[in-house]
Design a protein around this motif. Structure first.
Motif, PDB file in Angstrom:
ATOM      1  N   VAL A 253       0.830  -1.217   0.000  1.00 44.26           N
ATOM      2  CA  VAL A 253       0.000   0.000   0.000  1.00 44.26           C
ATOM      3  C   VAL A 253       0.860   1.260   0.000  1.00 44.26           C
ATOM      4  N   ARG A 254       2.105   1.107  -0.293  1.00 39.85           N
ATOM      5  CA  ARG A 254       3.018   2.251  -0.328  1.00 39.85           C
ATOM      6  C   ARG A 254       2.529   3.291  -1.336  1.00 39.85           C
TER       7      ARG A 254
ATOM      8  N   SER B 260       2.813  -7.086  16.617  1.00 35.85           N
ATOM      9  CA  SER B 260       3.071  -5.670  16.919  1.00 35.85           C
ATOM     10  C   SER B 260       2.088  -4.755  16.213  1.00 35.85           C
ATOM     11  N   THR B 261       1.719  -3.694  16.904  1.00 38.03           N
ATOM     12  CA  THR B 261       0.983  -2.610  16.270  1.00 38.03           C
ATOM     13  C   THR B 261       1.908  -1.413  16.159  1.00 38.03           C
ATOM     14  N   CYS B 262       1.934  -0.809  14.971  1.00 35.63           N
ATOM     15  CA  CYS B 262       2.874   0.284  14.703  1.00 35.63           C
ATOM     16  C   CYS B 262       2.185   1.633  14.629  1.00 35.63           C
ATOM     17  N   GLY B 263       0.858   1.671  14.795  1.00 37.55           N
ATOM     18  CA  GLY B 263       0.155   2.929  14.612  1.00 37.55           C
ATOM     19  C   GLY B 263       0.375   3.443  13.200  1.00 37.55           C
TER      20      GLY B 263
ATOM     21  N   ALA C 192       3.216   3.918   8.170  1.00 40.51           N
ATOM     22  CA  ALA C 192       2.407   4.561   7.125  1.00 40.51           C
ATOM     23  C   ALA C 192       2.989   5.914   6.726  1.00 40.51           C
ATOM     24  N   ARG C 193       3.511   6.670   7.678  1.00 40.99           N
ATOM     25  CA  ARG C 193       4.129   7.955   7.358  1.00 40.99           C
ATOM     26  C   ARG C 193       5.378   7.747   6.504  1.00 40.99           C
TER      27      ARG C 193
ATOM     28  N   THR D  50      -0.721   0.161  10.651  1.00 42.93           N
ATOM     29  CA  THR D  50      -0.203  -1.129  10.201  1.00 42.93           C
ATOM     30  C   THR D  50       0.147  -2.007  11.389  1.00 42.93           C
ATOM     31  N   LEU D  51      -0.058  -3.312  11.200  1.00 41.82           N
ATOM     32  CA  LEU D  51       0.257  -4.310  12.225  1.00 41.82           C
ATOM     33  C   LEU D  51       0.921  -5.498  11.547  1.00 41.82           C
TER      34      LEU D  51
END
Length: 429
Positions: free
Chosen positions: A240-241, A354-357, A361-362, A380-381
């Motif tokens: 999804v980049r 893991s959850t990366c918040g 995405a940034r 993203t996770l």
């Protein structure tokens, strides 16, 4: 990547979160660079306004035949052009400094992440199953008589060096069955989409999933500059980049079975015996790309997906919440699932969920948009579902028998065509 606006608005909160990672007040350096950058940008804009105003006056001076004013304005326009170019170059340099600094800073832990220095401070959440009781002294996987013919470290060392293994016969068959079991359950029961991805990637995907620059030394790169993935988290997440997704397309849940490669530069001397820590290994990875409002529940769902595989295999495990000192670079919160290994008489990590918040995405510029709304960053996770080699180790060690054979888990039998054991001679039976 961190949101510079959030740092500007509340630098003390940013520093407090970084202090939990044992990093001292990085906001002062960040904001100092940011101020210089904004000053350069503002100066360039002012110079551009002066140039534009002078350009308009040039025509009027020509109409009036005022050659002196025309020459002065033309000279001013040229000066402003050079000034704008210089200021934009300087601003770009400051922006590169700022982005480079931000890329080196880890994600901010959630408030509920336990505070601690290292893995000894991780918080156990629960256990499942009972470690098996043996009437003999259990051994590690590579010392089980029935495993030795199918787990060849000597030949692998001739081919590739240390931390590689050649699997043959019964052991290779069980290894393949485990990966197939994981894929089948994740796709048919857990709602993940099976995906086949490259194992070679450019710099950008590695940066997007925070492998670079932090873990450059732990990664392999080809002479052409392509990186061997340490996990398919890199490829799955980067699908999804540089995208703006429709909100209705979320969640996106993906899984892939791939070879993974790590130089283990940061783990020199650890787990050198057996196949617990290899340079080349296989994982069935899970990745979720979700709406920010759904990421908390999604992490719990993914954790159950990983735990469920171990329960189907009848393997005792415990789940822990990693403390701030053991938390991965890109994670805001991580749950480790640790499987019981009788040969080591301890639990060892087999999955990290893991959850990366919006941290990744940034970096990737991966966003979504509600209908008629402004684009927002996705969350993203990622998690192992599971590490195939470590699952193989757990199956072999927990199923070992006094005669040197291995009883295979009932939950794996549908993927083994009726085979129930490895004999002491290393054959399927």
């Amino acid at each position: 990547m961190h949101d510079i606006r959030a740092i500007r608005e509340d630098p003390s909160a940013f520093d407090a979160a970084m202090a939990r990672r044992r990093l001292s007040a990085p906001s002062s350096e960040i904001l100092a660079i940011d101020r210089v950058w904004r000053t350069k940008i503002a100066a360039a804009e002012a110079a551009r306004a002066d140039r534009n105003a002078a350009t308009k006056e040039i025509a009027a001076a020509l109409d009036k035949g005022d050659n002196a004013k025309f020459e002065r304005l033309r000279s001013l326009v040229a000066e402003k052009k050079d000034e704008i170019a210089r200021l934009e170059t300087e601003a770009a340099a400051e922006d590169a400094r700022l982005q480079g600094l931000l890329l080196t800073l880890p994600n901010l832990p959630y408030d509920d992440v336990p505070q601690g220095a290292d893995e000894g401070d991780n918080q156990e959440l629960h256990r499942w199953g009972e470690p098996p009781a043996f009437e003999f002294e259990p051994v590690e996987h590579f010392d089980i008589a029935g495993v030795r013919p199918g787990m060849d470290f000597e030949t692998a060392a001739k081919l590739s060096g240390s931390r590689f293994v050649v699997l043959r016969g019964a052991v290779a068959r069980v290894h393949r069955a485990l990966a197939q079991m994981m894929l089948d359950i994740h796709t048919s029961e857990n709602g993940l989409t099976e995906t086949v991805t490259p194992v070679l990637v450019r710099d950008e995907p590695m940066i997007g999933t925070n492998q670079l620059p932090k873990f450059e030394a732990d990664s392999y790169v080809t002479r052409e500059g392509l990186w061997l993935i340490p996990t398919s988290e890199v490829t799955l997440t980067n699908t999804v980049r540089e995208s703006i997704l429709d909100a209705d397309a979320l969640p996106i849940r993906l899984t892939a079975h791939t070879q993974c490669f790590r130089s283990e530069a940061g783990a020199a001397g650890k787990d050198t015996a057996g196949m617990l820590r290899q340079h080349q290994f296989e994982k069935v990875e899970m990745v979720s790309i979700v709406h920010p409002d759904a990421s908390e529940e999604e992490q719990r769902r993914m954790l159950r997906c990983a735990e469920g595989i171990l329960e189907r295999l009848g393997l005792a495990y415990r789940t822990v919440s990693l403390c701030t000192g053991d938390l991965g670079f890109g994670a805001r919160r991580t749950y480790d699932v640790e499987v019981w290994l009788p040969g080591q008489n301890t639990y060892r990590e087999i999955s990290s969920v893991s959850t990366c918040g919006d941290f990744q995405a940034r970096r990737m510029k991966a966003r979504f948009r509600e209908r008629d709304g402004k684009p927002e960053f996705v969350h993203t996770l990622n998690g192992s579902g599971l590490a195939v080699g470590r699952a193989l180790i757990a199956v072999l060690e927990n199923g070992q028998m006094a005669n040197g054979g291995v009883k295979l888990p009932d939950g794996l039998l549908p993927w083994l065509g009726g085979v129930t054991a490895i004999t002491p001679e290393g054959m399927l039976a």
